[in-house]
Design a protein around this motif. Structure first.
Motif, PDB file in Angstrom:
ATOM      1  N   THR A 299       0.871  -1.174   0.000  1.00 26.75           N
ATOM      2  CA  THR A 299       0.000   0.000   0.000  1.00 26.75           C
ATOM      3  C   THR A 299       0.903   1.217   0.000  1.00 26.75           C
ATOM      4  N   LEU A 300       0.733   2.085  -1.008  1.00 25.60           N
ATOM      5  CA  LEU A 300       1.629   3.221  -1.173  1.00 25.60           C
ATOM      6  C   LEU A 300       1.013   4.505  -0.640  1.00 25.60           C
ATOM      7  N   GLY A 301       1.871   5.363  -0.077  1.00 22.89           N
ATOM      8  CA  GLY A 301       1.451   6.660   0.431  1.00 22.89           C
ATOM      9  C   GLY A 301       1.562   7.736  -0.633  1.00 22.89           C
ATOM     10  N   PRO A 302       1.283   8.978  -0.267  1.00 20.09           N
ATOM     11  CA  PRO A 302       1.272  10.080  -1.247  1.00 20.09           C
ATOM     12  C   PRO A 302       2.625  10.365  -1.869  1.00 20.09           C
ATOM     13  N   ASN A 303       3.696   9.967  -1.206  1.00 20.09           N
ATOM     14  CA  ASN A 303       5.041  10.185  -1.739  1.00 20.09           C
ATOM     15  C   ASN A 303       5.650   8.897  -2.295  1.00 20.09           C
ATOM     16  N   ASN A 304       4.767   7.955  -2.658  1.00 18.55           N
ATOM     17  CA  ASN A 304       5.177   6.671  -3.229  1.00 18.55           C
ATOM     18  C   ASN A 304       5.904   5.788  -2.219  1.00 18.55           C
TER      19      ASN A 304
ATOM     20  N   SER B  77      11.616   3.027   7.185  1.00 16.99           N
ATOM     21  CA  SER B  77      12.946   2.824   6.619  1.00 16.99           C
ATOM     22  C   SER B  77      12.948   1.818   5.473  1.00 16.99           C
ATOM     23  N   VAL B  78      11.898   1.856   4.665  1.00 15.49           N
ATOM     24  CA  VAL B  78      11.822   0.989   3.489  1.00 15.49           C
ATOM     25  C   VAL B  78      11.767   1.837   2.227  1.00 15.49           C
ATOM     26  N   LYS B  79      12.553   1.450   1.237  1.00 15.39           N
ATOM     27  CA  LYS B  79      12.465   2.032  -0.098  1.00 15.39           C
ATOM     28  C   LYS B  79      12.086   0.915  -1.073  1.00 15.39           C
ATOM     29  N   HIS B  80      11.540   1.299  -2.205  1.00 10.75           N
ATOM     30  CA  HIS B  80      11.262   0.267  -3.206  1.00 10.75           C
ATOM     31  C   HIS B  80      11.654   0.765  -4.586  1.00 10.75           C
ATOM     32  N   ILE B  81      12.124  -0.179  -5.387  1.00  9.24           N
ATOM     33  CA  ILE B  81      12.514   0.077  -6.774  1.00  9.24           C
ATOM     34  C   ILE B  81      11.621  -0.789  -7.644  1.00  9.24           C
ATOM     35  N   SER B  82      10.932  -0.188  -8.598  1.00 10.90           N
ATOM     36  CA  SER B  82      10.032  -0.946  -9.464  1.00 10.90           C
ATOM     37  C   SER B  82      10.773  -1.417 -10.708  1.00 10.90           C
ATOM     38  N   CYS B  83      10.594  -2.685 -11.034  1.00 17.98           N
ATOM     39  CA  CYS B  83      11.218  -3.248 -12.228  1.00 17.98           C
ATOM     40  C   CYS B  83      10.692  -2.539 -13.481  1.00 17.98           C
ATOM     41  N   LYS B  84      11.579  -2.325 -14.409  1.00 15.75           N
ATOM     42  CA  LYS B  84      11.194  -1.709 -15.684  1.00 15.75           C
ATOM     43  C   LYS B  84      10.778  -2.754 -16.711  1.00 15.75           C
ATOM     44  N   LYS B  85      11.157  -3.998 -16.459  1.00 19.82           N
ATOM     45  CA  LYS B  85      10.784  -5.101 -17.333  1.00 19.82           C
ATOM     46  C   LYS B  85      10.098  -6.182 -16.495  1.00 19.82           C
ATOM     47  N   PRO B  86       9.509  -7.183 -17.134  1.00 18.04           N
ATOM     48  CA  PRO B  86       8.751  -8.187 -16.377  1.00 18.04           C
ATOM     49  C   PRO B  86       9.609  -8.981 -15.396  1.00 18.04           C
ATOM     50  N   TRP B  87       8.899  -9.606 -14.490  1.00 21.20           N
ATOM     51  CA  TRP B  87       9.488 -10.511 -13.490  1.00 21.20           C
ATOM     52  C   TRP B  87       8.561 -11.702 -13.362  1.00 21.20           C
ATOM     53  N   ARG B  88       9.104 -12.860 -13.097  1.00 20.49           N
ATOM     54  CA  ARG B  88       8.279 -14.042 -12.912  1.00 20.49           C
ATOM     55  C   ARG B  88       8.755 -14.846 -11.711  1.00 20.49           C
ATOM     56  N   ASP B  89       7.790 -15.303 -10.932  1.00 20.41           N
ATOM     57  CA  ASP B  89       8.003 -16.285  -9.882  1.00 20.41           C
ATOM     58  C   ASP B  89       7.653 -17.638 -10.506  1.00 20.41           C
ATOM     59  N   CYS B  90       8.646 -18.509 -10.637  1.00 16.13           N
ATOM     60  CA  CYS B  90       8.449 -19.781 -11.349  1.00 16.13           C
ATOM     61  C   CYS B  90       8.049 -20.919 -10.425  1.00 16.13           C
ATOM     62  N   GLY B  91       7.299 -20.603  -9.379  1.00 16.63           N
ATOM     63  CA  GLY B  91       6.992 -21.597  -8.364  1.00 16.63           C
ATOM     64  C   GLY B  91       5.889 -22.567  -8.707  1.00 16.63           C
ATOM     65  N   ASP B  92       5.117 -22.327  -9.786  1.00 15.99           N
ATOM     66  CA  ASP B  92       4.100 -23.295 -10.188  1.00 15.99           C
ATOM     67  C   ASP B  92       4.246 -23.584 -11.674  1.00 15.99           C
ATOM     68  N   ILE B  93       3.538 -24.586 -12.147  1.00 13.58           N
ATOM     69  CA  ILE B  93       3.748 -25.083 -13.503  1.00 13.58           C
ATOM     70  C   ILE B  93       3.406 -24.024 -14.553  1.00 13.58           C
TER      71      ILE B  93
END
Length: 247
Positions: free
Chosen positions: A151-156, A213-229
């Motif tokens: 959940t993001l705040g007004p300043n991202n 004290s958390v920052k986040h960086i958003s991926c510019k390209k796709p990402w995949r979690d390969c945990g299921d078939i």
């Protein structure tokens, strides 16, 4: 900087594929799954890597990677005898990391940003190690209900993380790529086991969030979690399509 790759778990979501194999050596198109995070770190200049293993059939994985030299890395291993979660696994690497900042990646995650997302996270990290700061990689997804959602705040800024929400606050997912500092050890020490009897990484992240004290960086390209078939097949097809497009 050092990195940790988590390659434990029983891979139950992959059914019969993992009865005799550690899921992290399954192929994602042209190479084993575990090669993707290793090559991502090496491409960012991080070659000192610890792989934390767990579950059955880990021998073939260590035989595949060896000391990591063929991938340009120096790889060591630890075994997680007690399945007590991601945060529990990190405790095994405390002496390997010491008090330096480090990166963590889940071994079944494939980032199509590859090394760039790692470099972006490193660039965002404070130059000193005195102020607690966790940096999380996020990525847009069409199924946020399957992941932790910020959940993001007004300043991202991240206000909270909700695991697998029925009504997500955004289409961003918290991926399996994190950057932590020495304060993570005291955070993990303060955690209580969840209903799953695990030390949850989401609880550790929320402790950082509580302190602002958390920052986040958003991926510019796709990402995949390969945990299921389905995700494994989808990721393999994406890798194939990219390779064919580059010919």
């Amino acid at each position: 900087m050092k990195a940790i790759i988590l390659a434990g778990g029983n891979g139950r979501r992959l059914g019969d594929l993992t009865i005799q194999l550690n899921k992290h050596i399954l192929p994602v198109y042209s190479k084993p799954m575990i090669f993707y995070p290793i090559e991502m770190f090496v491409g960012a200049g991080i070659t000192d890597i610890m792989i934390i293993l767990g579950g059955n059939s880990v021998g073939p994985l260590t035989e595949l990677i060896g000391d990591g030299a063929k991938l340009g890395a120096s790889v060591t291993y630890r075994y997680q005898y007690k399945a007590d979660g991601i945060a529990g696994a990190l405790k095994l690497a405390r002496d390997f990391i010491g008090e330096d900042r480090f990166l963590v990646c889940l071994g079944d995650n494939v980032f199509f940003d590859s090394s760039q997302i790692v470099l972006d996270m490193i660039a965002e990290a404070p130059q000193d190690n005195f102020v607690p700061t966790a940096i999380l990689a996020t990525c847009p997804t069409d199924r946020p209900q399957s992941f932790g959602v910020p959940t993001l705040g007004p300043n991202n800024e991240i206000l909270k993380i909700t695991e697998k929400p029925h009504s997500p606050d955004s289409n961003l997912a918290i991926t399996g790529l994190y950057c932590y500092d020495k304060y993570i050890w005291s955070v993990i020490d303060s955690l209580e086991p969840s209903a799953r009897l695990e030390l949850e990484i989401s609880d550790a992240n929320n402790a950082y969030i509580k302190n602002g004290s958390v920052k986040h960086i958003s991926c510019k390209k796709p990402w995949r979690d390969c945990g299921d078939i389905d995700a494994l097949l989808d990721c393999a097809n994406m890798v194939r399509n990219l390779k064919n497009a580059s010919k």
